[in-house]
Write a protein that holds these residues in place. Structure first.
Motif, PDB file in Angstrom:
ATOM      1  N   ASP A  53      -2.237  10.860  -3.876  1.00 15.09           N
ATOM      2  CA  ASP A  53      -2.744   9.572  -3.497  1.00 15.09           C
ATOM      3  C   ASP A  53      -3.210   8.409  -4.712  1.00 15.09           C
ATOM      4  N   ILE A  54      -3.421   9.184  -5.831  1.00 14.35           N
ATOM      5  CA  ILE A  54      -3.616   8.445  -7.064  1.00 14.35           C
ATOM      6  C   ILE A  54      -2.413   8.321  -8.076  1.00 14.35           C
ATOM      7  N   GLU A  55      -1.464   8.428  -7.808  1.00 17.09           N
ATOM      8  CA  GLU A  55      -0.309   8.331  -8.631  1.00 17.09           C
ATOM      9  C   GLU A  55       0.525   7.011  -8.627  1.00 17.09           C
ATOM     10  N   LEU A  56       1.218   6.546  -9.558  1.00 16.68           N
ATOM     11  CA  LEU A  56       2.015   5.287  -9.538  1.00 16.68           C
ATOM     12  C   LEU A  56       3.047   5.202  -8.650  1.00 16.68           C
ATOM     13  N   PHE A  57       3.473   6.329  -8.088  1.00 19.11           N
ATOM     14  CA  PHE A  57       4.740   6.087  -6.945  1.00 19.11           C
ATOM     15  C   PHE A  57       4.059   6.306  -5.548  1.00 19.11           C
ATOM     16  N   HIS A  58       2.923   6.426  -5.305  1.00 16.23           N
ATOM     17  CA  HIS A  58       2.386   6.470  -3.950  1.00 16.23           C
ATOM     18  C   HIS A  58       2.823   5.378  -3.243  1.00 16.23           C
ATOM     19  N   ASP A  59       2.758   4.162  -3.321  1.00 16.73           N
ATOM     20  CA  ASP A  59       3.012   2.999  -2.338  1.00 16.73           C
ATOM     21  C   ASP A  59       4.460   3.219  -2.141  1.00 16.73           C
ATOM     22  N   GLU A  60       5.404   3.228  -3.177  1.00 17.29           N
ATOM     23  CA  GLU A  60       6.852   3.218  -3.030  1.00 17.29           C
ATOM     24  C   GLU A  60       7.422   4.353  -2.218  1.00 17.29           C
ATOM     25  N   ASP A  61       6.742   5.554  -2.352  1.00 16.57           N
ATOM     26  CA  ASP A  61       7.047   6.807  -1.631  1.00 16.57           C
ATOM     27  C   ASP A  61       6.446   6.551  -0.210  1.00 16.57           C
ATOM     28  N   VAL A  62       5.324   6.274   0.226  1.00 15.49           N
ATOM     29  CA  VAL A  62       5.005   5.849   1.373  1.00 15.49           C
ATOM     30  C   VAL A  62       5.788   5.087   1.984  1.00 15.49           C
ATOM     31  N   ASP A  63       6.135   3.842   1.363  1.00 18.70           N
ATOM     32  CA  ASP A  63       6.873   2.738   2.180  1.00 18.70           C
ATOM     33  C   ASP A  63       8.379   3.149   2.502  1.00 18.70           C
ATOM     34  N   TYR A  64       8.932   4.191   1.429  1.00 16.90           N
ATOM     35  CA  TYR A  64      10.255   4.644   1.955  1.00 16.90           C
ATOM     36  C   TYR A  64      10.008   5.578   2.970  1.00 16.90           C
ATOM     37  N   ALA A  65       9.241   6.392   3.087  1.00 13.52           N
ATOM     38  CA  ALA A  65       9.013   7.408   4.109  1.00 13.52           C
ATOM     39  C   ALA A  65       9.025   6.537   5.562  1.00 13.52           C
ATOM     40  N   ARG A  66       8.019   5.559   5.475  1.00 12.01           N
ATOM     41  CA  ARG A  66       7.925   4.593   6.638  1.00 12.01           C
ATOM     42  C   ARG A  66       9.327   4.110   7.320  1.00 12.01           C
ATOM     43  N   ARG A  67      10.272   3.656   6.178  1.00 10.83           N
ATOM     44  CA  ARG A  67      11.263   3.049   6.685  1.00 10.83           C
ATOM     45  C   ARG A  67      12.302   3.876   7.301  1.00 10.83           C
TER      46      ARG A  67
END
Length: 309
Positions: free
Chosen positions: A244-258
């Motif tokens: 949750d504190i790493e650079l890729f958090h948002d892009e990974d969560v977004d891809y999982a949701r998509r």
């Protein structure tokens, strides 16, 4: 980044991490030498061999007792510009031993010397190698999971898309903190955040080196950036972890949701207070062991075996 944000069990290992600059050619050359000669831990009883055949270079891990005809094709990380299969010896051999599963780790050419599609072509060649050698490996060619960490996770996701469009279906995708979206690197406001292990300045260099152009362009080649794909329906089940504190958090969560919105079964494992790739460089800590245990449980369920049984 304030060390207080890091899980207390990881602070000591995090504090001792060296600072690296992948944009420096000398650093990349030194890393290449070190990764080829460094001592690597290996699970007891796992047999390891390397093979080179045509365009494929692979490192093969055979378990002491094979308990499934599924296999894992693994892709190492390194920001698209550094890395070697040996850096993941612990995870690859440990997974082979825990699940009784054959693991094949792909070598691939690195940017900037070898930009897209070199790495993708090499991983596809490794997939084809597994298909050709499935019988001698005791593997069902229809039951191959593709996985990877960081840049390797992003490449794995792209190869899954490529194979899907070619009418071939991997069994699943096993993605550790994947590097999925070049548009993150284009967000210069993220440069001010000192993301541990892999920050956005390094991220921009990695993507620029791989794409041969500045990240965030309106158009990129098909399969160059996994997160750019809009049609995700029909892709295989995915396990994705990210801190949750790493650079890729948002892009990974977004891809999982998509993926989930497209009807793909997804397990998203977001770990608290964990820097990028901690399961690798802090493998002996409790958070790393617990994450790998959860990851192997998901992979084992997909393959029809229980870890360690």
């Amino acid at each position: 980044m304030d060390l207080e944000m890091v899980d207390v069990d990881l602070r000591s290992a995090t504090r001792s991490l060296p600072r690296t600059d992948p944009s420096k050619a000398g650093m990349r050359r030194a890393a290449a030498v070190a990764l080829k000669v460094m001592p690597v831990p290996r699970a007891r009883g796992v047999r390891v061999r390397t093979s080179r055949e045509g365009g494929a270079r692979v490192r093969v891990y055979r378990p002491p007792v094979q308990r499934t005809d599924a296999a894992l094709l693994w892709v190492h990380g390194g920001g698209l510009v550094i890395g070697h299969p040996r850096q993941d010896e612990r995870l690859a051999s440990g997974t082979a031993a825990a699940l009784g599963m054959t693991v094949v780790s792909a070598h691939y050419r690195l940017a900037p010397e070898h930009p897209f599609p070199a790495a993708l072509d090499d991983i596809r060649a490794a997939w084809d190698w597994v298909q050709r050698h499935a019988a001698e490996l005791g593997v069902d060619p229809a039951r191959i999971v593709i996985g990877g960490e960081s840049a390797g996770g992003g490449l794995a996701a792209s190869v899954v898309q490529l194979l899907h469009d070619a009418g071939e279906r991997p069994l699943g995708q096993w993605l550790f903190c994947p590097m999925l979206d070049d548009r993150t690197a284009a967000r210069t406001e993220l440069d001010a955040i000192d993301h541990l292990v892999w920050n956005n300045v390094a991220n921009r260099f990695g993507w620029t080196s791989y794409l041969g152009q500045a990240p965030g362009a309106s158009v990129v080649p098909p399969y160059a950036v996994a997160a750019r794909r809009t049609e995700l329906t029909g892709l295989p089940p995915a396990w994705i972890c990210v801190g949750d504190i790493e650079l890729f958090h948002d892009e990974d969560v977004d891809y999982a949701r998509r993926l989930e919105q497209a009807g793909v079964p997804v397990t998203l494992d977001v770990t608290a207070g964990t820097p990028h790739g901690f399961e690798n460089w802090a493998a002996d800590t409790a958070p790393a062991r617990m994450l790998v245990t959860r990851a192997q449980a998901w992979l084992g369920e997909l393959a029809g075996v229980e870890p360690g049984v």
